[in-house]
Write a protein that holds these residues in place. Structure first.
Motif, PDB file in Angstrom:
ATOM      1  N   GLN A  39     -25.259  22.285 -41.924  1.00  0.00           N
ATOM      2  CA  GLN A  39     -25.509  22.451 -40.495  1.00  0.00           C
ATOM      3  C   GLN A  39     -24.439  21.778 -39.645  1.00  0.00           C
ATOM      4  OE1 GLN A  39     -29.643  22.164 -38.361  1.00  0.00           O
ATOM      5  NE2 GLN A  39     -28.851  20.104 -38.546  1.00  0.00           N
ATOM      6  N   SER A  55     -25.732  31.923 -36.952  1.00  0.00           N
ATOM      7  CA  SER A  55     -26.648  31.705 -38.075  1.00  0.00           C
ATOM      8  C   SER A  55     -27.646  30.604 -37.763  1.00  0.00           C
ATOM      9  CB  SER A  55     -25.856  31.364 -39.344  1.00  0.00           C
ATOM     10  OG  SER A  55     -25.305  30.061 -39.277  1.00  0.00           O
ATOM     11  N   VAL A  59     -31.800  30.709 -37.529  1.00  0.00           N
ATOM     12  CA  VAL A  59     -32.682  29.747 -38.207  1.00  0.00           C
ATOM     13  C   VAL A  59     -33.760  29.254 -37.254  1.00  0.00           C
ATOM     14  CG1 VAL A  59     -32.820  27.426 -39.189  1.00  0.00           C
ATOM     15  CG2 VAL A  59     -31.007  28.970 -39.930  1.00  0.00           C
ATOM     16  N   HIS A  90     -34.424  27.148 -48.668  1.00  0.00           N
ATOM     17  CA  HIS A  90     -33.270  26.272 -48.462  1.00  0.00           C
ATOM     18  C   HIS A  90     -32.279  26.370 -49.631  1.00  0.00           C
ATOM     19  CE1 HIS A  90     -35.564  24.690 -45.138  1.00  0.00           C
ATOM     20  NE2 HIS A  90     -34.558  23.906 -44.802  1.00  0.00           N
ATOM     21  N   TYR A  93     -30.381  29.452 -48.782  1.00  0.00           N
ATOM     22  CA  TYR A  93     -29.466  29.233 -47.656  1.00  0.00           C
ATOM     23  C   TYR A  93     -28.190  28.533 -48.117  1.00  0.00           C
ATOM     24  CZ  TYR A  93     -27.779  27.633 -43.081  1.00  0.00           C
ATOM     25  OH  TYR A  93     -27.019  27.382 -41.980  1.00  0.00           O
ATOM     26  N   SER A 109     -30.478  32.766 -43.371  1.00  0.00           N
ATOM     27  CA  SER A 109     -30.883  32.021 -42.180  1.00  0.00           C
ATOM     28  C   SER A 109     -32.258  32.477 -41.692  1.00  0.00           C
ATOM     29  CB  SER A 109     -29.848  32.211 -41.061  1.00  0.00           C
ATOM     30  OG  SER A 109     -28.586  31.723 -41.448  1.00  0.00           O
ATOM     31  N   VAL A 112     -34.876  30.959 -44.022  1.00  0.00           N
ATOM     32  CA  VAL A 112     -35.083  29.543 -43.712  1.00  0.00           C
ATOM     33  C   VAL A 112     -35.906  29.393 -42.433  1.00  0.00           C
ATOM     34  CG1 VAL A 112     -33.932  27.429 -42.955  1.00  0.00           C
ATOM     35  CG2 VAL A 112     -33.065  28.663 -44.923  1.00  0.00           C
ATOM     36  N   GLY A 113     -35.556  30.158 -41.407  1.00  0.00           N
ATOM     37  CA  GLY A 113     -36.273  30.050 -40.144  1.00  0.00           C
ATOM     38  C   GLY A 113     -37.753  30.383 -40.280  1.00  0.00           C
ATOM     39  N   SER A 116     -39.410  27.352 -42.075  1.00  0.00           N
ATOM     40  CA  SER A 116     -39.228  25.985 -41.593  1.00  0.00           C
ATOM     41  C   SER A 116     -40.476  25.441 -40.913  1.00  0.00           C
ATOM     42  CB  SER A 116     -38.038  25.924 -40.626  1.00  0.00           C
ATOM     43  OG  SER A 116     -36.823  26.124 -41.302  1.00  0.00           O
TER      44      SER A 116
END
Length: 473
Positions: A39, A55, A59, A90, A93, A109, A112-113, A116
């Motif tokens: 990140q 990206s 996320v 993750h 990712y 992404s 992951v989003g 999360s």
């Protein structure tokens, strides 16, 4: 899910609260060492066509959606299984960044989003349940347990920043660097670093030196390995929270609707509404670090290879603050500590307005990042402590709501970074910080008044009980 059930540890959290929090912290270190390391480098390594920033916006846009539905899925799947699903995303990712093009990192992404929210709502539930269980078994004040366990966890969360960022700098320093030559017109070439940096100042235009692709692939492979280790630790060592799986599809649907509604209901309560500006300000403050400070205040004057070491120092002080400031809040009152933190952040923003970093000011930058870490770690830990204190029996809805607002803040700030100069966004953050200070003070006044009313009601109830016994005699 049969495999996951067979791997479930026999121990639960009762009388193993500290052990559970420690295991959870180690897992997050392994998972987020890779994610945080990537990140912090996205805005520099993947600057072409804004790929890195785009990206990250994907996320956190997905984070908004998943935070809203997180209570529903946690009730059906359990918190542990939701963590496992999130950690798998993750791993994907980190793997996508080995060959970072739009068609690899955007699907990863999105994955992951959309998971999360499950991760951070489950994390909040784990910490809160451990704190409540510890408070009951040890007969200690619940608010102290909340501060203690959130402090332990967020102290552990300093280590992903240390590990991920140190790995970044160590590995990137081993690579071969080629100075790029700008072909763009002088109007798009960088004139100064810091607050005057704008989105049109790309890596090429600024003549940054970037590592060779092989070095980047080695770094990302290390991050993938770290994420896999965290996933395995979660599967085999993390004890589960009580299973809330309903007995039928009809009740499952009813529970999912009820859980989503609980998240909405919490957002209509005055206390949470007053906490929303602080949650948004926290997300702006955190995302400004890895979007703008890493590029405008570190990569620009010193080079990309210094990003990792600088962020590791920030993470070290953030962890120190997560452990120390909750204890300080216990001594001198939480409201004073959080208010001072917000004032400190606003003062640091004034410094960023005025400071134009140059290549001979590395010590100045390291000092600023140390201060940033102290403010960041204390602010995050104490905000989560406030949420646990306000909603000890509605942790899923409360933490899902805070996660949603934080995700909204991340997404807005990332999108703004794609269009606005650093200076403009500093003005916006300063305004939001001032608003959060006002609303937080009002929130503490309301909580204090509610506590007094509760104490009066308890006293009156006790007196009425005594009078009833006397009249009966």
């Amino acid at each position: 899910m049969g495999l996951l059930s067979s791997c479930r540890p026999k121990k639960d959290i009762n009388r193993n609260e500290k052990r559970t929090v420690l295991i959870l912290s180690i897992i997050f270190v392994a998972i987020f060492s890779g994610f945080i390391g990537i990140q912090n480098l996205q805005s520099t390594l993947n600057n072409e066509a804004g790929r890195g920033v785009i990206s990250l916006s994907v996320v956190y846009a997905g984070f908004i959606v998943s935070s809203f539905f997180a209570p529903s899925f946690i009730r059906i799947l359990t918190a542990k299984k939701c963590l496992i699903i999130g950690f798998i995303s993750h791993v994907a990712y980190a793997a996508s960044n080995i060959y970072a093009v739009f068609w690899t990192i955007l699907p990863a992404s999105t994955f992951v989003g959309l998971t999360s929210g499950l991760i951070w709502t489950s994390q909040g539930m784990y910490i809160s349940r451990c704190a409540i269980s510890f408070s009951e078994t040890q007969n200690s004040p619940m608010k102290d347990s909340f501060g203690k366990f959130h402090g332990i966890f967020f102290f552990g969360m300093a280590f992903p920043r240390l590990v991920g960022n140190i790995l970044s700098s160590v590995i990137l320093m081993q690579g071969h660097y080629n100075e790029t030559t700008a072909n763009a017109s002088d109007s798009f070439r960088i004139k100064s670093c810091g607050a005057d940096l704008c989105p049109e100042h790309t890596v090429t235009d600024e003549q940054f030196s970037l590592p060779d692709p092989l070095t980047v692939k080695i770094l990302m492979t290390v991050f993938v390995t770290s994420s896999i280790i965290g996933l395995l630790l979660c599967i085999f060592f993390l004890p589960p929270l009580p299973n809330l799986l309903p007995s039928s599809q009809k009740s499952a649907l009813r529970n999912m609707i009820s859980a989503s509604c609980s998240c909405l209901r919490v957002n209509t309560e005055a206390n949470l509404i007053l906490l929303i500006p602080s949650a948004l300000f926290l997300s702006f403050f955190e995302s400004f670090l890895w979007i703008d400070i890493s590029k405008a205040y570190i990569s620009c004057p010193f080079g990309v290879k210094y990003v990792g070491f600088s962020m590791a120092l920030q993470g070290l002080f953030s962890g120190f603050s997560s452990a120390v400031l909750p204890a300080l809040a216990k001594l001198i009152s939480r409201k004073y500590v959080i208010s001072l933190i917000i004032v400190g952040i606003l003062a640091s923003h004034v410094g960023l307005f005025l400071w134009e970093p140059t290549s001979d000011q590395l010590l100045h930058m390291l000092g600023f990042l140390s201060l940033h870490g102290i403010l960041d770690g204390g602010f995050r830990t104490l905000i989560f402590t406030v949420v646990s204190y306000m909603y000890p029996k509605k942790t899923d809805g409360a933490f899902a709501s805070i996660a949603t607002w934080r995700a909204i803040g991340y997404t807005i700030n990332i999108i703004l970074a794609y269009y606005l100069c650093v200076r403009t966004r500093l003005y916006m953050m300063f305004s939001l910080g001032a608003l959060s200070l006002v609303t937080y003070v009002v929130l503490e006044i309301r909580l204090r008044m509610k506590k007094k009313i509760t104490e009066i009601a308890i006293d009156e109830g006790s007196e009425h009980s005594v009078e009833s016994r006397d009249s009966g005699q």
